[in-house]
Design a protein around this motif. Structure first.
Motif, PDB file in Angstrom:
ATOM      1  N   GLY A 154       8.675   8.738  19.776  1.00 35.27           N
ATOM      2  CA  GLY A 154       9.550   9.443  18.847  1.00 35.27           C
ATOM      3  C   GLY A 154       9.792   8.673  17.564  1.00 35.27           C
ATOM      4  N   ILE A 155       9.838   7.325  17.669  1.00 35.39           N
ATOM      5  CA  ILE A 155      10.083   6.532  16.467  1.00 35.39           C
ATOM      6  C   ILE A 155       8.789   6.317  15.690  1.00 35.39           C
ATOM      7  CG2 ILE A 155      10.731   4.195  15.752  1.00 35.39           C
ATOM      8  CD1 ILE A 155      12.948   4.351  17.856  1.00 35.39           C
ATOM      9  N   SER A 156       7.648   6.300  16.407  1.00 28.40           N
ATOM     10  CA  SER A 156       6.394   5.949  15.736  1.00 28.40           C
ATOM     11  C   SER A 156       5.646   7.137  15.144  1.00 28.40           C
ATOM     12  CB  SER A 156       5.459   5.228  16.713  1.00 28.40           C
ATOM     13  OG  SER A 156       6.058   4.055  17.183  1.00 28.40           O
ATOM     14  N   VAL A 157       5.812   8.330  15.694  1.00 27.41           N
ATOM     15  CA  VAL A 157       5.029   9.457  15.189  1.00 27.41           C
ATOM     16  C   VAL A 157       5.799  10.151  14.065  1.00 27.41           C
ATOM     17  CG1 VAL A 157       3.969  11.653  15.790  1.00 27.41           C
ATOM     18  CG2 VAL A 157       3.928   9.781  17.415  1.00 27.41           C
ATOM     19  N   PRO A 158       5.238  10.156  12.843  1.00 22.31           N
ATOM     20  CA  PRO A 158       5.946  10.788  11.725  1.00 22.31           C
ATOM     21  C   PRO A 158       6.125  12.283  11.951  1.00 22.31           C
ATOM     22  CG  PRO A 158       4.090   9.471  10.944  1.00 22.31           C
ATOM     23  CD  PRO A 158       3.964   9.560  12.420  1.00 22.31           C
ATOM     24  N   VAL A 159       7.205  12.828  11.372  1.00 17.02           N
ATOM     25  CA  VAL A 159       7.545  14.233  11.630  1.00 17.02           C
ATOM     26  C   VAL A 159       6.471  15.169  11.094  1.00 17.02           C
ATOM     27  CG1 VAL A 159       9.001  14.435   9.593  1.00 17.02           C
ATOM     28  CG2 VAL A 159       9.374  15.951  11.513  1.00 17.02           C
ATOM     29  N   PHE A 160       5.775  14.779  10.004  1.00 18.18           N
ATOM     30  CA  PHE A 160       4.763  15.713   9.495  1.00 18.18           C
ATOM     31  C   PHE A 160       3.555  15.760  10.422  1.00 18.18           C
ATOM     32  CE2 PHE A 160       3.762  11.752   7.189  1.00 18.18           C
ATOM     33  CZ  PHE A 160       2.390  11.648   7.344  1.00 18.18           C
ATOM     34  N   VAL A 161       3.247  14.643  11.057  1.00 16.99           N
ATOM     35  CA  VAL A 161       2.170  14.632  12.051  1.00 16.99           C
ATOM     36  C   VAL A 161       2.555  15.486  13.242  1.00 16.99           C
ATOM     37  CG1 VAL A 161       0.934  13.172  13.686  1.00 16.99           C
ATOM     38  CG2 VAL A 161       1.312  12.364  11.357  1.00 16.99           C
TER      39      VAL A 161
ATOM     40  N   ILE B 266      14.393 -11.689  10.027  1.00 14.00           N
ATOM     41  CA  ILE B 266      12.991 -11.357  10.299  1.00 14.00           C
ATOM     42  C   ILE B 266      12.899 -10.051  11.075  1.00 14.00           C
ATOM     43  CG2 ILE B 266      10.983 -12.060  11.663  1.00 14.00           C
ATOM     44  CD1 ILE B 266      11.474 -14.874  10.787  1.00 14.00           C
ATOM     45  N   VAL B 267      13.801  -9.866  12.030  1.00 10.84           N
ATOM     46  CA  VAL B 267      13.758  -8.630  12.813  1.00 10.84           C
ATOM     47  C   VAL B 267      13.954  -7.424  11.902  1.00 10.84           C
ATOM     48  CG1 VAL B 267      14.898  -7.310  14.605  1.00 10.84           C
ATOM     49  CG2 VAL B 267      14.503  -9.738  14.929  1.00 10.84           C
ATOM     50  N   SER B 268      14.949  -7.485  11.001  1.00  5.00           N
ATOM     51  CA  SER B 268      15.189  -6.301  10.164  1.00  5.00           C
ATOM     52  C   SER B 268      14.042  -6.105   9.180  1.00  5.00           C
ATOM     53  CB  SER B 268      16.533  -6.397   9.443  1.00  5.00           C
ATOM     54  OG  SER B 268      16.456  -7.233   8.344  1.00  5.00           O
ATOM     55  N   THR B 269      13.390  -7.198   8.742  1.00  8.02           N
ATOM     56  CA  THR B 269      12.233  -7.051   7.851  1.00  8.02           C
ATOM     57  C   THR B 269      11.041  -6.463   8.598  1.00  8.02           C
ATOM     58  OG1 THR B 269      13.005  -9.011   6.694  1.00  8.02           O
ATOM     59  CG2 THR B 269      10.806  -8.242   6.158  1.00  8.02           C
ATOM     60  N   ALA B 270      10.872  -6.868   9.862  1.00 10.13           N
ATOM     61  CA  ALA B 270       9.724  -6.377  10.631  1.00 10.13           C
ATOM     62  C   ALA B 270       9.771  -4.866  10.772  1.00 10.13           C
ATOM     63  CB  ALA B 270       9.701  -7.031  12.011  1.00 10.13           C
ATOM     64  N   PHE B 271      10.977  -4.299  10.882  1.00  6.41           N
ATOM     65  CA  PHE B 271      11.070  -2.847  11.009  1.00  6.41           C
ATOM     66  C   PHE B 271      10.949  -2.141   9.663  1.00  6.41           C
ATOM     67  CE2 PHE B 271      13.010  -3.971  15.127  1.00  6.41           C
ATOM     68  CZ  PHE B 271      12.190  -3.206  15.926  1.00  6.41           C
ATOM     69  N   LEU B 272      11.038  -2.911   8.557  1.00  2.69           N
ATOM     70  CA  LEU B 272      10.859  -2.299   7.234  1.00  2.69           C
ATOM     71  C   LEU B 272       9.405  -1.912   7.003  1.00  2.69           C
ATOM     72  CD1 LEU B 272      13.005  -4.490   4.832  1.00  2.69           C
ATOM     73  CD2 LEU B 272      13.323  -2.089   5.374  1.00  2.69           C
ATOM     74  N   ILE B 273       8.469  -2.679   7.587  1.00  5.65           N
ATOM     75  CA  ILE B 273       7.043  -2.422   7.333  1.00  5.65           C
ATOM     76  C   ILE B 273       6.635  -1.025   7.829  1.00  5.65           C
ATOM     77  CG2 ILE B 273       4.701  -3.215   7.751  1.00  5.65           C
ATOM     78  CD1 ILE B 273       5.769  -6.045   7.929  1.00  5.65           C
ATOM     79  N   PRO B 274       6.896  -0.672   9.108  1.00  5.95           N
ATOM     80  CA  PRO B 274       6.531   0.692   9.509  1.00  5.95           C
ATOM     81  C   PRO B 274       7.267   1.758   8.701  1.00  5.95           C
ATOM     82  CG  PRO B 274       7.750  -0.412  11.252  1.00  5.95           C
ATOM     83  CD  PRO B 274       7.387  -1.456  10.255  1.00  5.95           C
ATOM     84  N   ASN B 275       8.513   1.480   8.310  1.00  5.43           N
ATOM     85  CA  ASN B 275       9.244   2.454   7.495  1.00  5.43           C
ATOM     86  C   ASN B 275       8.537   2.700   6.171  1.00  5.43           C
ATOM     87  OD1 ASN B 275      11.248   3.093   9.202  1.00  5.43           O
ATOM     88  ND2 ASN B 275      12.739   1.649   8.371  1.00  5.43           N
ATOM     89  N   ALA B 276       8.088   1.608   5.526  1.00  2.00           N
ATOM     90  CA  ALA B 276       7.425   1.743   4.225  1.00  2.00           C
ATOM     91  C   ALA B 276       6.117   2.500   4.387  1.00  2.00           C
ATOM     92  CB  ALA B 276       7.178   0.363   3.620  1.00  2.00           C
ATOM     93  N   ILE B 277       5.355   2.179   5.431  1.00  2.00           N
ATOM     94  CA  ILE B 277       4.071   2.852   5.656  1.00  2.00           C
ATOM     95  C   ILE B 277       4.300   4.338   5.917  1.00  2.00           C
ATOM     96  CG2 ILE B 277       2.137   3.030   7.272  1.00  2.00           C
ATOM     97  CD1 ILE B 277       2.212   0.011   7.508  1.00  2.00           C
ATOM     98  N   PHE B 278       5.320   4.618   6.722  1.00  2.00           N
ATOM     99  CA  PHE B 278       5.652   6.008   7.004  1.00  2.00           C
ATOM    100  C   PHE B 278       6.030   6.749   5.719  1.00  2.00           C
ATOM    101  CE2 PHE B 278       9.297   8.846   7.507  1.00  2.00           C
ATOM    102  CZ  PHE B 278       8.658   9.901   8.114  1.00  2.00           C
ATOM    103  N   SER B 279       6.869   6.115   4.875  1.00  2.00           N
ATOM    104  CA  SER B 279       7.318   6.794   3.653  1.00  2.00           C
ATOM    105  C   SER B 279       6.160   7.058   2.712  1.00  2.00           C
ATOM    106  CB  SER B 279       8.374   5.957   2.930  1.00  2.00           C
ATOM    107  OG  SER B 279       9.398   5.626   3.802  1.00  2.00           O
ATOM    108  N   GLU B 280       5.227   6.092   2.622  1.00  3.04           N
ATOM    109  CA  GLU B 280       4.078   6.308   1.743  1.00  3.04           C
ATOM    110  C   GLU B 280       3.248   7.477   2.258  1.00  3.04           C
ATOM    111  OE1 GLU B 280       0.203   6.615   0.671  1.00  3.04           O
ATOM    112  OE2 GLU B 280       0.595   5.600   2.567  1.00  3.04           O
TER     113      GLU B 280
END
Lengths: 308, 314
Positions: free
Chosen positions: A139-146, B234-248
């Protein structure tokens, strides 16, 4: 308590002022405009200039900003440049669609997420726990558009079980609601699980068990009540985010909601619509956060003390 | 009368094969195992997390592939193979080709370059802003802290879609403005974490000692407070990476991110929607790439959290 609420309301009002100012000037900094000659090629330039002038768009931006505030304080959000009707009517017309789908998604994510987290915590290390954690990670890893693409491909195109678009009948609500609540369910389940595990280790739980309180009461009354406080904090942004509509889900399933019209009004440079929706969004976020903070202060007296 | 004590001399007359147990203190000062540093300990814990290691391997392999493959592959992201248009996966084109005959595999690799660059750069910028802002706010405290935190509260209540879309439209659709849009408010989470850690640590005795020895604000922050708060940061930064990739991916999916002919995972998925029924391979491979990366980074983040702060492990 009253002092706390007043303080939060003032902070909310300040947030709104900053939001309106930032949004207004950023919006005018966008290239192009609602009546720019480069986009409306079929209309003579002079006509476009006359239309723009009739809306006051020939004025300097700071003057337009002051005029906007004057109208806003009189409760006037203006009329939409690119569609028929006032901004107020447009928002009142499209918001119910977003609110219905979003509201169902909020209820659905709470009804699924909390029991999932609870079961995972009570059967820690068992199959149910691993299943919950696996689902939460998906749920956290799969983006909603996917997710919306995959679900509509499988259930609408291949199996033909559910309608692809529109909001007619209960079946058409299933896919949008599931898409919207997938990520919140994952978050709520993870959060419930970890705060439940923490709560079950506390001394007052041992005391309750030692007194001979039944296991059901220990879990329901003592542990769950305290484990739910982080969920309440999350509830404010969640309600605000889901009720105001998601662009991806609304455009995927052709729901005429606010999220969809917001992005459309940005690409149309429909200034009054953009500002109207931004103000509506901002207001909603501020109110939802305030309500969840007040709820939190009622449930957890320590928060109230810290804020006074 | 004398108190009986353990007197070595009193036993001197005993035969050599008789001795008193517990009187040999010649090894008391020895350290049986080499001492481990904090980071060594963290690595030991991280290494035991199989999912996190798997995630790390996936990310390392993907990083190497996306650097090397475009250099050695005969295809480019915009070169067409007119004999093989809309072709399914084959030996020649491992992920098939799109409607213009462009090799899908190499386009996904270019997408990986964009996604990973944005992920790492956005996380680094957010890390820097968050640490400085949160560190100062927490250390200075009082009125400065209050004003700085109110600013953060206001920024975090702006609807993210609004300013991201506006920034993209003002600065044009390129990687720089995607990063700018993503860095606009996502440092707030890191800043809050740093602030609370610094507020907690600044009353420690070693900080007091350092200040008594004449250390200035900057020295205290850089030498003592920030390094000791590094785990949660570091933990909060590590979760920023997937967020940024997702947003892009999300922005490119909407069509306001990376523009054609350049490829991003989001725009590849978006381009595949109309032809999803006939050529599902155009949709499947970019989606697999996105999900695999998100999984890997989330696993790494979870592993880091458990390794850096064992108290949080549930």
């Amino acid at each position: 308590m009253l002092k706390y609420i007043i303080k939060r309301l003032l902070a909310g009002a300040l947030t709104m002022v900053v939001l309106i100012t930032v949004a207004f000037f950023m919006m005018h900094a966008m290239p192009g405009g609602p009546f720019s000659p480069s986009e409306e090629k079929n209309v003579p330039k002079e006509v476009l200039e006359r239309i723009a002038a009739s809306y006051g768009l020939d004025q300097p931006v700071w003057k337009q900003y002051l005029t906007y505030w004057k109208n806003l304080l009189h409760g006037d959000l203006g009329i939409s440049y690119k569609t028929v009707g006032t901004v107020r009517e447009k928002i009142a017309g499209h918001f119910p669609y977003s609110a219905r789908v979003g509201g169902l998604a909020v209820v659905f994510s709470l009804l699924v997420g909390i029991p999932m987290g609870l079961i995972a915590a009570l059967y820690r290390g068992k199959v149910a726990d691993f299943a919950t954690l696996a689902l939460a990670t998906i749920g956290i890893s799969v983006p909603v558009f996917v997710l919306s693409l995959l679900l509509s491909y499988v259930f609408s195109s291949k199996l033909n079980w559910l309608p692809t678009y529109g909001l007619e009948g209960w079946a058409s609500y299933i896919l949008p609601v599931v898409c919207l609540s997938f990520n919140p369910i994952a978050y709520i389940a993870r959060q419930t699980r970890s705060s439940m595990l923490e709560a079950l280790e506390q001394d007052y739980i041992r005391t309750a068990r030692a007194k001979g309180v039944s296991e059901l009461m220990v879990v329901a009354k003592h542990a769950l009540k305290n484990a739910l406080t982080p969920i309440i904090t999350y509830l404010g942004p969640l309600v605000a985010g889901l009720l105001t509509g998601s662009f991806v889900v609304e455009s995927r399933f052709a729901i005429p909601g606010l999220g969809y019209y917001f992005v459309r009004s940005i690409s149309d440079r429909d200034y009054t619509m953009i500002m109207g929706i931004v103000i509506f969004f901002g207001f909603f976020v501020v109110i939802c956060n305030l309500v969840s903070d007040i709820l939190l202060a009622i449930v957890d007296p320590r928060v109230k003390l810290a804020n006074e | 009368m004398s108190v009986q004590t353990l007197d070595h001399d009193a036993y001197a007359a005993l035969p050599p094969e008789m001795f008193v147990i517990g009187t040999d203190d010649s090894h008391a000062e020895d350290i049986p195992r080499p001492s481990t540093t904090y980071w060594h300990d963290v690595w030991q814990r991280f290494r035991r997390d199989k999912l996190a290691i798997a995630g790390l391997v996936v990310i390392v392999v993907m990083t190497l592939l996306c650097i090397v493959m475009p250099m050695v592959s005969p295809y480019t992201y915009d070169g067409s193979d007119y004999l093989n248009m809309n072709a399914g996966p084959s030996l020649q084109h491992p992920c098939g080709t799109d409607q213009l005959g462009r090799d899908q595999f190499i386009r996904i690799m270019y997408g990986a370059r964009i996604s990973l660059t944005i992920g790492f750069v956005a996380a680094a910028i957010n890390f820097a802003i968050g640490v400085v802002y949160g560190g100062l706010s927490g250390y200075l405290g009082g009125r400065v802290d209050m004003v700085m935190m109110r600013i953060v509260d206001i920024l975090s209540s702006l609807p993210s879609l609004l300013y991201i879309v506006l920034i993209m439209l003002i600065f044009g659709s390129n990687m720089g403005s995607v990063i700018l849009a993503l860095c606009f408010t996502s440092w707030i989470g890191t800043a809050r974490v740093v602030r609370s850690e610094v507020m907690y640590l600044k009353h420690s005795e070693y900080v007091l000692a350092s200040r008594l020895a004449g250390a200035g604000t900057w020295h205290l922050l850089v030498q003592h407070l920030i390094p000791n708060a590094m785990g949660p940061i570091i933990v909060s930064t590590a979760f920023l990476i997937p967020n940024a990739i997702f947003s892009e991916a999300f922005l490119s999916f909407l069509g306001i991110g990376i523009q054609a002919p350049r490829a991003s995972w989001g725009s590849l998925a978006n381009a595949a929607i109309p032809v999803m029924q006939m050529y599902p391979h155009l949709m499947i491979f970019p989606v697999i790439a996105i999900c695999l990366t998100m999984f890997s980074f989330n696993f790494i983040g979870d592993g880091l959290r458990d390794a850096l702060d064992p108290r949080l492990k549930k």
